[in-house]
Design an enzyme around this catalytic site. Structure first.
Site, short mmCIF file in Angstrom:
data_model
loop_
_atom_site.label_atom_id
_atom_site.label_comp_id
_atom_site.label_asym_id
_atom_site.label_seq_id
_atom_site.Cartn_x
_atom_site.Cartn_y
_atom_site.Cartn_z
N LYS A 155 0.86 -1.18 0.00
CA LYS A 155 0.00 0.00 0.00
C LYS A 155 0.90 1.24 0.00
CE LYS A 155 -3.21 2.81 2.54
NZ LYS A 155 -3.68 3.20 3.87
N ASN A 176 -8.82 1.81 10.21
CA ASN A 176 -8.03 1.48 11.39
C ASN A 176 -8.58 2.19 12.61
OD1 ASN A 176 -4.46 1.70 12.28
ND2 ASN A 176 -6.13 0.72 13.32
N ALA A 220 -9.66 5.79 4.58
CA ALA A 220 -9.56 6.96 5.47
C ALA A 220 -10.90 7.65 5.66
CB ALA A 220 -8.53 7.98 5.00
N GLY A 247 -8.12 9.34 10.09
CA GLY A 247 -8.35 9.43 11.53
C GLY A 247 -9.42 10.40 11.96
#
Length: 261
Positions: free
Chosen positions: A100, A209, A187, A161
């Site tokens: 990635k 994540n 994202a 995030g």
């Protein structure tokens, strides 16, 4: 349901998960098991996968025999940095080619630096890497990356995030409609509904994540994301009903009502 194919390999799960920000590797493994993900991405500059023999190795918790490891270039701000990082990853993972690529523009927004991303992608593809690439939600640049030979394009839904969800669904649709390689939202996903919306738009998968790792209960959120991705894909394949303003359509028949002639 049909499977996701990336670089010639098929996956049952369309959810790809990161491995950072958990309290320890045990929680990482529990969350990933709950997510059902078969591909996990690893920040080579931040996570030990063998660089330091004196530190815990993530690959002991997530062995490559059970998961497809996707090394990434998080923390790289130039094409040269990213290329060097992925060359190291290939050595550490015994010639592993699937990677990635992300080249960041600044440390505040973590928005991709697209000129450097395109430059790195060209080098990596020529060197035989199978490149999944984090990019802006720009249909033109996404197509350029595909034409370079990237295995998948990964436009951001919103900033890394941030948990802000999909801010520009129209650009994503333009990318999806013109792509011949998988389109993976990367994202900005914050909760299960964001993942479902991405899949309903026609994305081939979702990478996340922080949405899992920073949830109050990461393992439970991972399970929710697993279900959301599946539900969103099924809804996309089924085809939603048309939106109709001011046009009521009763669910039950209007003829043959009791007490009506």
């Amino acid at each position: 349901m049909e499977q996701l194919t990336i670089a010639g390999k098929t996956y049952r799960s369309r959810l790809i998960v990161g491995t950072g920000k958990y309290k320890d590797f045990a929680e990482t493994r529990q969350a990933i098991d709950a997510s059902g993900a078969e591909m996990v991405t690893v920040a080579i500059r931040r996570t030990n996968i063998g660089q330091d023999p004196n530190q815990p190795n993530l690959l002991d918790a997530l062995p490559p025999s059970q998961f497809t490891i996707l090394p990434n270039t998080a923390g790289c701000y130039t094409a040269d940095e990213a290329v060097r990082t992925l060359r190291l990853a290939r050595e550490l993972l015994d010639g592993h080619a699937l990677v990635k690529l992300e080249v960041l523009g600044d440390p505040t927004t973590l928005f991709p630096n697209m000129p450097e991303t395109l430059k790195a992608a060209e080098v990596l593809v020529k060197e035989g890497f199978q490149v999944m690439v984090y990019c802006a939600d720009d249909p033109i640049q996404a197509k350029m990356l595909e034409e370079i030979g990237c295995a998948a394009v990964m436009p951001l839904a919103s900033l890394i995030g941030s948990g802000m969800g999909i801010l520009n669904p129209w650009n994503l649709r333009l990318i999806i409609d013109n792509a011949k390689v998988p389109v993976i939202v990367d994202a900005g996903v914050g909760t299960a509904s964001d993942a479902a919306i991405a899949m309903e738009l026609g994305c081939d998968g979702v990478l996340m994540n922080t949405a899992i790792a920073h949830a109050g209960n990461p393992v439970l959120m991972a399970s929710a994301m697993n279900k959301a991705v599946q539900a969103g894909r099924e809804a996309f394949l089924a085809g939603r009903m048309p939106r109709k303003l001011y046009s009521a359509d009763p669910s039950s028949p209007t003829t043959g009502l009791i007490g009506k002639n």
